[in-house]
Design a protein around this motif. Structure first.
Motif, PDB file in Angstrom:
ATOM      1  N   LEU A  80     -13.684 -31.825 -16.407  1.00 46.48           N
ATOM      2  CA  LEU A  80     -14.293 -31.044 -15.331  1.00 46.48           C
ATOM      3  C   LEU A  80     -13.339 -30.771 -14.165  1.00 46.48           C
ATOM      4  O   LEU A  80     -13.262 -29.627 -13.690  1.00 46.48           O
ATOM      5  CB  LEU A  80     -15.558 -31.733 -14.829  1.00 46.48           C
ATOM      6  CG  LEU A  80     -16.292 -31.016 -13.680  1.00 46.48           C
ATOM      7  CD1 LEU A  80     -16.680 -29.602 -14.085  1.00 46.48           C
ATOM      8  CD2 LEU A  80     -17.514 -31.814 -13.251  1.00 46.48           C
ATOM      9  N   PRO A  81     -12.577 -31.776 -13.659  1.00 44.36           N
ATOM     10  CA  PRO A  81     -11.673 -31.461 -12.542  1.00 44.36           C
ATOM     11  C   PRO A  81     -10.644 -30.401 -12.882  1.00 44.36           C
ATOM     12  O   PRO A  81     -10.304 -29.564 -12.043  1.00 44.36           O
ATOM     13  CB  PRO A  81     -11.012 -32.810 -12.229  1.00 44.36           C
ATOM     14  CG  PRO A  81     -11.301 -33.695 -13.381  1.00 44.36           C
ATOM     15  CD  PRO A  81     -12.573 -33.203 -13.981  1.00 44.36           C
ATOM     16  N   GLU A  82     -10.156 -30.402 -14.137  1.00 41.38           N
ATOM     17  CA  GLU A  82      -9.203 -29.355 -14.529  1.00 41.38           C
ATOM     18  C   GLU A  82      -9.877 -27.994 -14.538  1.00 41.38           C
ATOM     19  O   GLU A  82      -9.282 -26.985 -14.131  1.00 41.38           O
ATOM     20  CB  GLU A  82      -8.606 -29.653 -15.904  1.00 41.38           C
ATOM     21  CG  GLU A  82      -7.581 -28.604 -16.324  1.00 41.38           C
ATOM     22  CD  GLU A  82      -6.936 -28.895 -17.665  1.00 41.38           C
ATOM     23  OE1 GLU A  82      -6.115 -28.060 -18.104  1.00 41.38           O
ATOM     24  OE2 GLU A  82      -7.235 -29.938 -18.268  1.00 41.38           O
ATOM     25  N   SER A  83     -11.129 -27.944 -14.970  1.00 41.76           N
ATOM     26  CA  SER A  83     -11.873 -26.677 -14.969  1.00 41.76           C
ATOM     27  C   SER A  83     -12.012 -26.145 -13.542  1.00 41.76           C
ATOM     28  O   SER A  83     -11.788 -24.960 -13.277  1.00 41.76           O
ATOM     29  CB  SER A  83     -13.260 -26.877 -15.592  1.00 41.76           C
ATOM     30  OG  SER A  83     -13.169 -27.279 -16.942  1.00 41.76           O
ATOM     31  N   LEU A  84     -12.375 -27.038 -12.625  1.00 44.09           N
ATOM     32  CA  LEU A  84     -12.524 -26.627 -11.223  1.00 44.09           C
ATOM     33  C   LEU A  84     -11.186 -26.173 -10.640  1.00 44.09           C
ATOM     34  O   LEU A  84     -11.112 -25.148  -9.945  1.00 44.09           O
ATOM     35  CB  LEU A  84     -13.083 -27.795 -10.410  1.00 44.09           C
ATOM     36  CG  LEU A  84     -14.549 -28.157 -10.666  1.00 44.09           C
ATOM     37  CD1 LEU A  84     -14.875 -29.528 -10.081  1.00 44.09           C
ATOM     38  CD2 LEU A  84     -15.476 -27.097 -10.080  1.00 44.09           C
ATOM     39  N   ALA A 125     -10.300 -22.777 -11.824  1.00 45.13           N
ATOM     40  CA  ALA A 125     -11.101 -21.751 -11.154  1.00 45.13           C
ATOM     41  C   ALA A 125     -10.542 -21.463  -9.761  1.00 45.13           C
ATOM     42  O   ALA A 125     -10.419 -20.303  -9.352  1.00 45.13           O
ATOM     43  CB  ALA A 125     -12.553 -22.205 -11.063  1.00 45.13           C
ATOM     44  N   GLY A 126     -10.179 -22.532  -9.034  1.00 46.21           N
ATOM     45  CA  GLY A 126      -9.597 -22.354  -7.709  1.00 46.21           C
ATOM     46  C   GLY A 126      -8.306 -21.570  -7.762  1.00 46.21           C
ATOM     47  O   GLY A 126      -8.047 -20.688  -6.924  1.00 46.21           O
ATOM     48  N   ASP A 127      -7.467 -21.861  -8.737  1.00 46.18           N
ATOM     49  CA  ASP A 127      -6.202 -21.146  -8.904  1.00 46.18           C
ATOM     50  C   ASP A 127      -6.438 -19.668  -9.180  1.00 46.18           C
ATOM     51  O   ASP A 127      -5.743 -18.794  -8.631  1.00 46.18           O
ATOM     52  CB  ASP A 127      -5.409 -21.782 -10.043  1.00 46.18           C
ATOM     53  CG  ASP A 127      -4.056 -21.122 -10.239  1.00 46.18           C
ATOM     54  OD1 ASP A 127      -3.218 -21.219  -9.318  1.00 46.18           O
ATOM     55  OD2 ASP A 127      -3.833 -20.503 -11.289  1.00 46.18           O
ATOM     56  N   ALA A 128      -7.417 -19.391 -10.048  1.00 43.12           N
ATOM     57  CA  ALA A 128      -7.721 -17.994 -10.367  1.00 43.12           C
ATOM     58  C   ALA A 128      -8.232 -17.253  -9.127  1.00 43.12           C
ATOM     59  O   ALA A 128      -7.866 -16.093  -8.889  1.00 43.12           O
ATOM     60  CB  ALA A 128      -8.748 -17.927 -11.494  1.00 43.12           C
ATOM     61  N   GLU A 181     -15.460 -17.370 -17.467  1.00 41.68           N
ATOM     62  CA  GLU A 181     -15.549 -18.330 -18.571  1.00 41.68           C
ATOM     63  C   GLU A 181     -15.684 -19.759 -18.061  1.00 41.68           C
ATOM     64  O   GLU A 181     -16.594 -20.497 -18.458  1.00 41.68           O
ATOM     65  CB  GLU A 181     -14.298 -18.220 -19.453  1.00 41.68           C
ATOM     66  CG  GLU A 181     -14.185 -16.937 -20.245  1.00 41.68           C
ATOM     67  CD  GLU A 181     -15.119 -16.890 -21.442  1.00 41.68           C
ATOM     68  OE1 GLU A 181     -15.767 -17.922 -21.749  1.00 41.68           O
ATOM     69  OE2 GLU A 181     -15.218 -15.832 -22.081  1.00 41.68           O
ATOM     70  N   VAL A 182     -14.778 -20.150 -17.171  1.00 36.26           N
ATOM     71  CA  VAL A 182     -14.767 -21.539 -16.736  1.00 36.26           C
ATOM     72  C   VAL A 182     -15.988 -21.864 -15.882  1.00 36.26           C
ATOM     73  O   VAL A 182     -16.523 -22.978 -15.937  1.00 36.26           O
ATOM     74  CB  VAL A 182     -13.452 -21.872 -15.988  1.00 36.26           C
ATOM     75  CG1 VAL A 182     -13.465 -21.364 -14.560  1.00 36.26           C
ATOM     76  CG2 VAL A 182     -13.190 -23.377 -16.004  1.00 36.26           C
TER      77      VAL A 182
END
Length: 435
Positions: free
Chosen positions: A388-392, A395-398, A373-374
């Motif tokens: 955008l930085p929160e989205s990235l 994604a890194g956390d996932a 999704e992200v």
């Protein structure tokens, strides 16, 4: 001697609670008449007058007019001046000499002044209008400005004092004198000033509220009390300013307060024919619901009484996502990436639930869905978008949860490259070091 109604007005002004902290009651301290002239429609020579106060509710101007060398008390109807042969009033104090404020040599030079020069009120106000902000100037003009502000219920067509008062308020905000600016703006009739063509008082209230929240998130409730006095017009500039303020609440983690302000702005924007904010005002509340769920679920882990509130916010988020899914933003729009971030956030919550229950298979599945999704949103996003930085980072956390270390590092490296000096860069570097 002041009139009874003028004394009542001063009592009302002094009795309003200043929520932003202890603030000296300048309206009471500097109470007093202002010197002026009254101009007549019939061409009679202007007469000297002492204006003492205005009772806006009764529509009466109190003063004393000079006749045969003596001042005689009078009352005039505020809304019927033309019937009383009155064209308007002139405040004659602009040319009065002010005790030379403690200006620096550079300020004196830029104003072409000498220390021995006499300085008028008009000259100091002009100094502030030219954005030469200085506390010595504020302190020099303050006594007169507070007298003038009691006459703001009079139309600018009747007396020209509104501009200097506005300049004073703006200067306070620029000098970060937020307490005094709040003290003034919380007492003015902003809607009436809008009608007079001085919308900038309301704009200053929005500006002040945002800066107060940014300087001290604990002042949010104080600031929001001021916002209730601001009328939101069907105007893109108003919409953008109010949206910016609601966003500042969200960025400070004040999600409940942000939801309330988005809810106030939303219906106004939806009625606007061509507002560019219609879609984003449908998405941000859903984002805030998810974030409030995160907060309350953390509280519920320590105290079960919070579980009910956590559940309410999560259900509101799910309903919001369902509504967005029925009419999602177009892929080429900025809002599409925010929409995808919200969908990903919901999937992360499901992943964490299964993770807490020990079911790694289902947890991993939801983490994978969140990445899908992200990532779809990131692909269509531009660097300048504030989400955008929160989205990235998400994604890194996932990827970390899925034990895809290389992919996680790549994402964190992108954040450090595109958002240097931000809190996102700090978090990303810490995560890379841990990996």
């Amino acid at each position: 001697m002041s009139t009874p109604m003028f004394r009542i007005l001063l009592f009302w002004l002094s009795s309003i609670c200043v929520l932003s902290g202890q603030q000296e009651d300048y309206f009471r301290k500097y109470a007093g008449p202002i010197p002026g002239k009254v101009h007549y429609l019939s061409g009679i020579n202007p007469k000297e007058i002492s204006l003492k106060g205005v009772d806006a509710s009764k529509g009466i101007i109190y003063g004393a007019i000079k006749m045969d060398g003596k001042f005689l008390g009078m009352e005039l109807e505020l809304r019927g001046l033309s019937k009383q042969n009155i064209k308007g009033f002139e405040f004659t104090g602009f040319q009065q000499n002010i005790t030379n404020p403690l200006l620096s040599k550079a300020q004196l030079a830029s104003a072409k002044l000498q220390k021995r020069d006499k300085i008028t009120l008009a000259r100091l106000i002009q100094y502030l209008e030219n954005e030469q902000y200085s506390m010595p100037i504020i302190e020099a003009v303050r006594p007169t400005i507070y007298k003038l502000m009691l006459f703001l219920p009079m139309s600018p067509d009747t007396i020209l004092i509104h501009g200097p008062c506005l300049t004073y308020v703006k200067s306070l905000i620029e000098l970060q004198q937020y307490s005094e600016a709040f003290y003034i703006l919380s007492r003015l009739n902003l809607s009436q000033l809008d009608e007079f063509g001085y919308r900038e008082f309301s704009d200053s209230a929005l500006d002040l509220a945002g800066k107060m929240i940014q300087a001290n998130p604990k002042s949010a409730k104080v600031s929001l009390a001021l916002l209730k006095r601001v009328n939101i017009r069907d105007d893109s500039g108003d919409h953008e300013a109010y949206l910016r303020l609601a966003n500042s609440l969200r960025l400070q983690g004040l999600y409940k307060e942000a939801i309330d302000e988005y809810a106030r702005l939303g219906p106004v924007v939806q009625k606007s024919a061509k507002s560019p904010f219609k879609t984003i005002l449908k998405i941000w509340p859903v984002y805030c619901y998810v974030k409030n769920y995160e907060l309350y679920s953390a509280y519920a882990a320590r105290d079960k009484r919070y579980a009910q509130y956590a559940s309410q916010y999560f259900n509101a988020a799910l309903q919001g996502v369902k509504t967005l899914d029925e009419n999602p933003p177009a892929r080429q729009t900025n809002e599409y990436s925010l929409y995808k971030l919200v969908r990903a956030l919901v999937r992360v919550q499901y992943a964490r639930r299964w993770e807490a229950g020990g079911d790694k298979v289902k947890s991993d599945e939801y983490y994978r869905q969140s990445v899908v999704e992200v990532t779809e949103g990131i692909v269509s996003a531009r660097v300048g978008l504030d989400w955008l930085p929160e989205s990235l980072l998400m994604a890194g956390d996932a990827y970390e949860k899925l034990e895809q270390v290389k992919a996680a590092k790549n994402v964190y490296e992108q954040i450090t490259r595109f958002f240097p000096g931000s809190k996102w860069e700090t978090v990303s570097r810490k995560r890379m070091e841990a990996l």
